[in-house]
Scaffold this active site. Structure first.
Site, PDB file in Angstrom:
ATOM      1  N   ARG A 120      40.816  -3.331  41.367  1.00 29.33           N
ATOM      2  CA  ARG A 120      41.243  -1.966  41.084  1.00 29.33           C
ATOM      3  C   ARG A 120      41.784  -1.297  42.354  1.00 29.33           C
ATOM      4  O   ARG A 120      41.458  -1.691  43.469  1.00 29.33           O
ATOM      5  CB  ARG A 120      40.070  -1.143  40.540  1.00 29.33           C
ATOM      6  N   LYS A 263      39.240   0.221  32.615  1.00 24.16           N
ATOM      7  CA  LYS A 263      38.564   1.361  33.230  1.00 24.16           C
ATOM      8  C   LYS A 263      39.249   2.682  32.896  1.00 24.16           C
ATOM      9  O   LYS A 263      38.630   3.739  32.946  1.00 24.16           O
ATOM     10  CB  LYS A 263      38.476   1.159  34.748  1.00 24.16           C
ATOM     11  N   HIS A 283      27.767   3.855  32.516  1.00 23.81           N
ATOM     12  CA  HIS A 283      28.232   2.570  33.055  1.00 23.81           C
ATOM     13  C   HIS A 283      27.023   1.640  33.031  1.00 23.81           C
ATOM     14  O   HIS A 283      26.274   1.551  33.997  1.00 23.81           O
ATOM     15  CB  HIS A 283      28.764   2.759  34.466  1.00 23.81           C
ATOM     16  N   SER A 302      29.742  -2.987  39.510  1.00 23.57           N
ATOM     17  CA  SER A 302      30.196  -4.372  39.490  1.00 23.57           C
ATOM     18  C   SER A 302      29.492  -5.172  40.583  1.00 23.57           C
ATOM     19  O   SER A 302      29.372  -4.720  41.724  1.00 23.57           O
ATOM     20  CB  SER A 302      31.713  -4.412  39.702  1.00 23.57           C
ATOM     21  N   LYS A 306      24.764  -6.630  35.957  1.00 21.58           N
ATOM     22  CA  LYS A 306      24.718  -6.065  34.598  1.00 21.58           C
ATOM     23  C   LYS A 306      25.082  -7.108  33.548  1.00 21.58           C
ATOM     24  O   LYS A 306      24.379  -7.271  32.553  1.00 21.58           O
ATOM     25  CB  LYS A 306      25.696  -4.888  34.463  1.00 21.58           C
ATOM     26  N   THR A 307      26.186  -7.798  33.774  1.00 26.20           N
ATOM     27  CA  THR A 307      26.653  -8.776  32.794  1.00 26.20           C
ATOM     28  C   THR A 307      25.697  -9.966  32.716  1.00 26.20           C
ATOM     29  O   THR A 307      25.296 -10.401  31.637  1.00 26.20           O
ATOM     30  CB  THR A 307      28.062  -9.262  33.153  1.00 26.20           C
ATOM     31  N   ASP A 321      28.885  -3.666  29.764  1.00 28.24           N
ATOM     32  CA  ASP A 321      29.417  -2.801  30.824  1.00 28.24           C
ATOM     33  C   ASP A 321      29.492  -1.311  30.485  1.00 28.24           C
ATOM     34  O   ASP A 321      29.253  -0.480  31.350  1.00 28.24           O
ATOM     35  CB  ASP A 321      30.808  -3.293  31.220  1.00 28.24           C
ATOM     36  N   ARG A 386      37.748 -13.402  37.232  1.00 25.35           N
ATOM     37  CA  ARG A 386      37.170 -12.800  36.021  1.00 25.35           C
ATOM     38  C   ARG A 386      37.508 -13.607  34.780  1.00 25.35           C
ATOM     39  O   ARG A 386      38.472 -14.370  34.746  1.00 25.35           O
ATOM     40  CB  ARG A 386      37.734 -11.392  35.828  1.00 25.35           C
TER      41      ARG A 386
END
Length: 596
Positions: A120, A263, A283, A302, A306-307, A321, A386
């Site tokens: 990003r 996003k 988030h 990130s 979390k994932t 997410d 990713r």
């Protein structure tokens, strides 16, 4: 001709040498070298009315129907471009391979590349300053103002670029699984890879829903291959990512990183859910127990886990997410997952590993050009490799991704590069508010441009890059919901232990998983606790299967003097960062932080 063939042969031998990895797509290397024995030939009887490409032209043009007026009024040259709306993944594969240099991996996933930008670009994100939303937006370094005129210039620039393309892809889908709170999103882009990405990340409508889709609530114009004019007022570079809440539109220029679209939708939901619907957008990832039905929310930026941690074989995945904690329960905003693949293995993350198949997209992943097998350990393109896949590719996914039950646990994830915070702490309600507002973690390499090693950062609400309203509004809503439903909160550090980054090592995933299991089982509610010094955190003295020294960082460090120095340093950082919110919070919350 013989010399040309010799050069081509030499290049081919070089590129297919055993062990060679393809680090960048080279789609233009061989198409210009058509040798006599390579002359394309199509059997005449294949060229009938159902020949695939001829059929595609009619099929996807007809799907537009009543939306023709919309595209014409928006400035699209309908006499020149061909619009492909909600195209099948197989067709998008074909176009990405034919036009973008994509390849099919050994497991059937599409491998494609985002170009120069592999993360990003938060410094190039802008929000239009206009009368309908200006009083709600938290203006500053995250939400930078841009005027309406500049937005119109960039919007026109994006549409002008899209009009130069032969194919324009449109995907209409939903954000939000709960019909009461979802919005209709339209994505307009020029890359098949981007269309497939949003096909995976948004909630896919049925044929009936698509036929009755009507006007979208939010539109993304993605002309990322074309740069912004850096001399336009308000531009800081040739990259521009802008959101206009009055028009409910987003324009992307100068970056082909697909995550900007994901996003962008999240930022819109971060605005609409509290302001329009009165619900709390977060988030976070979320999962639910198969037998008990208990719901856990995992907050974190990130790279914090979390994932990985929410993809639990013993629990059903609601999402990895982005979620909304509503008055009736929890629902996922997205229709897919966008998982980091660095060091991915079937042993550590089997659900994610096995989701990488036909229909998934591997982004910026290095692969072996002979076998087409991805190398998830190779970071020569970026560490931010990713995979985007539909959530139903996870066998334990909760479909539909909504649970009409309030959360039973909240886990705040952090990746502490200083190696100071304990792997697990039980937070008081005041500490939960404090750490939610502080949002401490470390940016990990590759997540954003220019991040080459972990950088300690304080990302308020674990969501600063995407936050739209003042953090206090989200924190107040969270505290109210936690109090109303009596939800315990835990701080879990997935970062370094036994020393800071470069000295210690990252907490082993097997131990973190064991800790999370102890939260879900209720084991930690009855554990014995000790106070962790400067930070005042309650740390369990025993968890079956976890080394005693790991639970308390002061025991894990060999150099006690170095440990105390890092504790004071991090505590000082917390104090400085939290000064931004001190005047807006209760005294009990202010006192819940570390004391030097």
């Amino acid at each position: 001709m013989r010399a040309l063939a010799s050069v081509a042969s030499a290049l081919l031998r070089l590129s297919t040498r055993p062990g060679t990895k393809l680090r960048h797509p080279r789609p233009s290397l061989f198409p210009t070298m058509v040798l006599p024995h390579q002359t394309p030939y199509v059997t005449p009887h294949i060229l009938h009315k159902n020949y695939a490409q001829a059929f595609d032209n009619d099929q996807y043009s007809n799907l537009i129907g009543r939306d023709l007026d919309y595209f014409s009024q928006a400035g699209f040259d309908m006499d020149r471009i061909q619009i492909k709306r909600n195209a099948a993944p197989a067709l998008l594969y074909e176009d990405a391979i034919r036009n973008e240099g994509a390849i099919i991996s050994a497991t059937g996933a599409l491998i494609n590349f985002s170009g120069k930008k592999t993360g990003r670009s938060p410094k190039d994100k802008r929000i239009v300053y206009e009368e309908t939303s200006k009083d709600d937006i938290w203006w500053g370094s995250v939400n930078i103002k841009i005027d309406e005129h500049t937005f119109e210039i960039n919007r026109e620039r994006a549409i002008d670029y899209l009009n130069t393309r032969d194919n324009v892809y449109v995907f209409d889908g939903y954000a939000g699984w709960d019909p009461k709170y979802r919005i209709k999103v339209r994505v307009i882009c020029a890359r098949a890879y981007h269309a497939l990405f949003m096909h995976n990340m948004l909630i896919r409508p049925t044929e009936e829903q698509l036929a009755d889709f009507g006007e979208p609530d939010f539109i993304i114009y993605n002309a990322g291959q074309f740069p912004a004019n850096r001399f336009t007022k308000g531009m800081s570079s040739t990259t521009s990512v802008e959101i206009n809440f009055k028009r409910m539109e987003m324009v992307i220029l100068g970056t082909e990183y697909a995550g900007e679209m994901k996003k962008g939708v999240f930022s819109v939901m971060h605005y609409l859910q509290p302001v329009k619907f009165g619900q709390l957008s977060l988030h976070s990832s979320a999962n639910v127990g198969k037998d008990t039905g208990d719901v856990t929310l995992f907050f974190g930026l990130s790279g914090t886990g979390k994932t990985t941690l929410s993809a639990d074989p013993n629990r059903l995945l609601i999402g990895d997410d982005e979620h909304v904690w509503s008055d009736t329960g929890v629902f996922n905003i997205e229709g897919g997952c966008y998982a980091k693949t660095i060091n991915l293995s079937a042993e550590k993350e089997p659900d994610i590993y096995n989701a990488i198949r036909f229909g998934s997209i591997l982004e910026n992943v290095v692969y072996n050009p002979i076998t087409r097998v991805p190398d998830y350990d190779d970071v020569s393109i970026t560490e931010n490799t990713r995979c985007a896949y539909p959530i139903e590719f996870i066998p334990n996914a909760q479909i539909p991704c909504v649970v009409d039950r309030q959360p039973s646990n909240i886990i705040m994830l952090t990746c502490d590069a200083f190696g100071v915070l304990p792997p697990i702490s039980k937070l008081t309600p005041e500490q939960a508010s404090y750490h939610f507002l502080a949002g401490y973690t470390s940016k990990t390499p590759g997540t954003e441009d220019g991040v080459l090693e972990p950088i300690p950062t304080f990302s308020t609400c674990y969501s600063a890059p995407f936050i739209v309203l003042h953090p206090g509004r989200y924190a107040e809503m969270l505290a109210e919901r936690m109090s109303k439903h009596n939800v315990p909160c835990w701080l879990i550090n997935t970062g370094w232990t036994g020393g800071k980054y470069g000295v210690g090592k990252r907490c082993p995933l097997k131990y973190t998983r064991r800790i999370v299991d102890a939260v879900h089982s209720g084991e930690l509610l009855n554990a014995e606790y000790e106070t962790f010094g400067t930070f005042g955190l309650s740390v369990p003295t025993h968890i079956e299967g976890i080394p005693r020294e790991l639970l308390n960082p002061s025991l894990a460090w060999a150099d006690k003097g170095a440990f105390n120095k890092e504790v004071r340093k991090l505590a000082g950082m917390f104090g400085k960062a939290f000064a931004l919110y001190e005047k807006d919070v209760d005294e009990k919350v202010r006192l819940a932080g570390p004391h030097i």
